[in-house]
Write an enzyme that holds these catalytic residues in place. Structure first.
Site, PDB file in Angstrom:
ATOM      1  NE  ARG A   1      -4.394  -0.094   2.372  1.00  0.00           N
ATOM      2  CZ  ARG A   1      -5.305  -1.064   2.430  1.00  0.00           C
ATOM      3  NH1 ARG A   1      -4.936  -2.318   2.376  1.00  0.00           N
ATOM      4  NH2 ARG A   1      -6.564  -0.752   2.528  1.00  0.00           N
TER       5      ARG A   1
ATOM      6  NE  ARG B   1     -16.471  -2.846   2.159  1.00  0.00           N
ATOM      7  CZ  ARG B   1     -15.188  -2.769   1.835  1.00  0.00           C
ATOM      8  NH1 ARG B   1     -14.750  -3.226   0.686  1.00  0.00           N
ATOM      9  NH2 ARG B   1     -14.340  -2.200   2.665  1.00  0.00           N
TER      10      ARG B   1
ATOM     11  NE  ARG C   1     -13.893  -3.475   6.260  1.00  0.00           N
ATOM     12  CZ  ARG C   1     -12.981  -3.533   5.291  1.00  0.00           C
ATOM     13  NH1 ARG C   1     -13.007  -4.510   4.420  1.00  0.00           N
ATOM     14  NH2 ARG C   1     -12.054  -2.621   5.193  1.00  0.00           N
TER      15      ARG C   1
ATOM     16  NE  ARG D   1     -10.910   1.803   4.377  1.00  0.00           N
ATOM     17  CZ  ARG D   1     -11.938   1.027   4.009  1.00  0.00           C
ATOM     18  NH1 ARG D   1     -13.156   1.315   4.400  1.00  0.00           N
ATOM     19  NH2 ARG D   1     -11.727  -0.037   3.280  1.00  0.00           N
TER      20      ARG D   1
HETATM   21  P1  AMP Z   1      -8.515  -3.391   3.853  1.00  0.00           P
HETATM   22  O1  AMP Z   1      -9.413  -4.483   4.300  1.00  0.00           O
HETATM   23  O2  AMP Z   1      -7.484  -3.849   2.855  1.00  0.00           O
HETATM   24  O3  AMP Z   1      -9.277  -2.177   3.365  1.00  0.00           O
HETATM   25  O4  AMP Z   1      -7.665  -2.921   5.137  1.00  0.00           O
HETATM   26  C1  AMP Z   1      -8.285  -2.416   6.290  1.00  0.00           C
HETATM   27  C2  AMP Z   1      -7.313  -1.582   7.091  1.00  0.00           C
HETATM   28  O5  AMP Z   1      -6.198  -2.378   7.511  1.00  0.00           O
HETATM   29  C3  AMP Z   1      -6.693  -0.422   6.350  1.00  0.00           C
HETATM   30  O6  AMP Z   1      -7.540   0.729   6.308  1.00  0.00           O
HETATM   31  C4  AMP Z   1      -5.411  -0.197   7.155  1.00  0.00           C
HETATM   32  O7  AMP Z   1      -5.697   0.459   8.382  1.00  0.00           O
HETATM   33  C5  AMP Z   1      -4.992  -1.608   7.491  1.00  0.00           C
HETATM   34  N1  AMP Z   1      -4.119  -2.171   6.422  1.00  0.00           N
HETATM   35  C6  AMP Z   1      -4.432  -3.167   5.550  1.00  0.00           C
HETATM   36  N2  AMP Z   1      -3.410  -3.415   4.715  1.00  0.00           N
HETATM   37  C7  AMP Z   1      -2.427  -2.546   5.047  1.00  0.00           C
HETATM   38  C8  AMP Z   1      -1.117  -2.294   4.541  1.00  0.00           C
HETATM   39  N3  AMP Z   1      -0.623  -2.962   3.494  1.00  0.00           N
HETATM   40  N4  AMP Z   1      -0.385  -1.328   5.157  1.00  0.00           N
HETATM   41  C9  AMP Z   1      -0.856  -0.639   6.207  1.00  0.00           C
HETATM   42  N5  AMP Z   1      -2.092  -0.808   6.722  1.00  0.00           N
HETATM   43  C10 AMP Z   1      -2.883  -1.754   6.159  1.00  0.00           C
END
Ligand code: AMP
Length: 207
Positions: free
Chosen positions: A88, A122, A153, A164
């Site tokens: 990310r 969602r 969520r 985000r």
């Molecule tokens: P996601 O389900 O991929 O949208 O991830 C949910 C949350 O987890 C994100 O908003 C971040 O807070 C954290 N997160 C997930 N992947 C990463 C990553 N590669 N680096 C840093 N934080 C992450």
């Protein structure tokens, strides 16, 4: 095949990763799922990242990179994997390149309006990690896959969604140029039904 899925929050990375993992028979590695599981189980890592996840920020690179490095060293990743939500940031992408060889980065291209509508409707199953949209659920909160109870969520609240997005645009978007420069970027139109988008991805992978 080692695949990275790129795209804004709500672009469909998780949904596509779940379908791809079944067809290609390689695991889906979702850093978001790993963090949420730790949060639910109140592990030391979960407590450490709780506020970050709930505010829509990013977990520090050192923590995330170490988790992914260890996970990709497990036996089920030997024939490939689908990374969903990692890397990310450029720092994470460079770290990944230092210990793994990525074949493709698939960027799911979706306009902002579609994304806001997807995220606001969602629903998530904490039991099987399935993601659904209210428009297909016929007023039920029961997971159609495993029978678990669907939730919204915490990070799908409006304020967190905006944060985000901001983080995506400033920190994650540069990865598109990063993988383009390596000749590994494949951009797929992420709008339309799940099966339509999935077919587009498979067409690209078969080429
Ligand atoms: P996601 O389900 O991929 O949208 O991830 C949910 C949350 O987890 C994100 O908003 C971040 O807070 C954290 N997160 C997930 N992947 C990463 C990553 N590669 N680096 C840093 N934080 C992450």
């Amino acid at each position: 095949m080692n695949i990275v899925l790129l795209g804004a929050p709500g672009s469909g990375k998780g949904t596509m990763a779940q379908k791809l993992t079944g067809e290609l028979n390689i695991p889906q590695i979702s850093t978001g799922d790993i963090f949420r599981k730790n949060l639910r189980e109140e592990t030391p890592l979960g407590l450490q990242v709780k506020d970050i996840l709930n505010s829509g920020g990013l977990v520090p690179d050192e923590i995330t990179i170490e988790i992914v490095r260890n996970r990709l060293a497990e036996a089920d990743c030997a024939n490939g994997y689908i990374l969903d939500g990692f890397p990310r940031s450029i720092v994470q992408a460079k770290a990944l390149d230092s210990f793994q060889n990525i074949d493709f980065a698939i960027n799911l291209d979706v306009d902002k309006q579609t994304i806001v509508s997807r995220l606001s409707g969602r629903r998530f199953c904490p039991n099987c990690s399935g993601t659904f949209h209210v428009s297909t659920l016929e007023n039920t909160t029961v997971c159609p896959v495993c029978g678990g109870t669907l939730i919204i969520r915490k990070d799908d609240s409006e304020e967190t969604v905006l944060e985000r997005f901001r983080v995506y645009e400033t920190t994650t978007l540069p990865l598109i140029e990063y993988y383009k420069a390596q000749g590994k970027l494949v951009t797929v139109d992420g709008t339309g039904g799940i099966d339509v988008v999935y077919r587009r991805i498979m067409d690209v992978l078969h080429k």
